[in-house]
Scaffold this active site. Sequence first.
Site, mmCIF file in Angstrom:
data_model
loop_
_atom_site.group_PDB
_atom_site.id
_atom_site.type_symbol
_atom_site.label_atom_id
_atom_site.label_comp_id
_atom_site.label_asym_id
_atom_site.label_seq_id
_atom_site.Cartn_x
_atom_site.Cartn_y
_atom_site.Cartn_z
ATOM 1 N N SER A 1 -65.038 -37.189 -17.667
ATOM 2 C CA SER A 1 -64.262 -35.944 -17.628
ATOM 3 C C SER A 1 -64.956 -34.778 -18.328
ATOM 4 O O SER A 1 -64.981 -33.675 -17.772
ATOM 5 C CB SER A 1 -62.873 -36.158 -18.222
ATOM 6 N N LYS B 1 -50.553 -43.107 -21.444
ATOM 7 C CA LYS B 1 -49.822 -42.285 -20.480
ATOM 8 C C LYS B 1 -48.301 -42.362 -20.630
ATOM 9 O O LYS B 1 -47.601 -41.412 -20.302
ATOM 10 C CB LYS B 1 -50.234 -42.628 -19.051
ATOM 11 N N GLU C 1 -41.277 -32.692 -13.172
ATOM 12 C CA GLU C 1 -40.549 -33.573 -12.258
ATOM 13 C C GLU C 1 -41.370 -34.825 -11.946
ATOM 14 O O GLU C 1 -40.858 -35.941 -11.955
ATOM 15 C CB GLU C 1 -40.217 -32.816 -10.973
ATOM 16 N N ASN D 1 -50.373 -37.521 -17.610
ATOM 17 C CA ASN D 1 -51.827 -37.454 -17.732
ATOM 18 C C ASN D 1 -52.323 -36.076 -18.151
ATOM 19 O O ASN D 1 -53.508 -35.886 -18.380
ATOM 20 C CB ASN D 1 -52.519 -37.919 -16.448
ATOM 21 N N ASP E 1 -51.688 -37.170 -11.157
ATOM 22 C CA ASP E 1 -52.290 -38.303 -10.449
ATOM 23 C C ASP E 1 -51.785 -38.408 -9.014
ATOM 24 O O ASP E 1 -52.560 -38.665 -8.096
ATOM 25 C CB ASP E 1 -52.004 -39.626 -11.170
#
Length: 160
Positions: free
Chosen positions: A16, A65, A77, A86, A101
């Site tokens: 990342s 998570k 939501e 995430n 995700d």
Amino acid sequence: MKKYLVIGNPIEHSLSPELHNYWIKAKKINAIYKKMKITSDQIKDIILQIKSGKIDGLNITVPFKQEVIPHLDRLSEEANKTQSVNTILLKDNKAIGHNTDIEGFEKALKFINFIFSFAIWSNFLSAPLPRLSSSADSYSGTQAHCDCLLYTSDAADEAL
């Protein structure tokens, strides 16, 4: 300079920072993106750093998570539905958990479907059709159709 992190444990494998910092540099954004290995007892402090403005955004990976949720002010939501976070951002002095995700996975599936469909049709339109025998005991209409579908699927596999 804005500061963003990805947290997890393990985190060493994460690409990342390389990915995000590439785009940060390319888009001339005054920011940095780093990775940090943490333990469960550090989650509350990390989220307090978001609320205090020391960290501008956070990505979360395994195994945190779900574990971050009790420390957040609100869930989007998607995060509420999946009970998985995430991404955490500050909005109106509230730490809000998001789950990107699902949207990312859906976009990837649509892209793969587009590529696969394109490969099938481009091969179907440019490849010669299988030769069908005219003898009565050869191919029935159904068999010919199946062979053609298998033929184009094989061509698509080669193209991919």
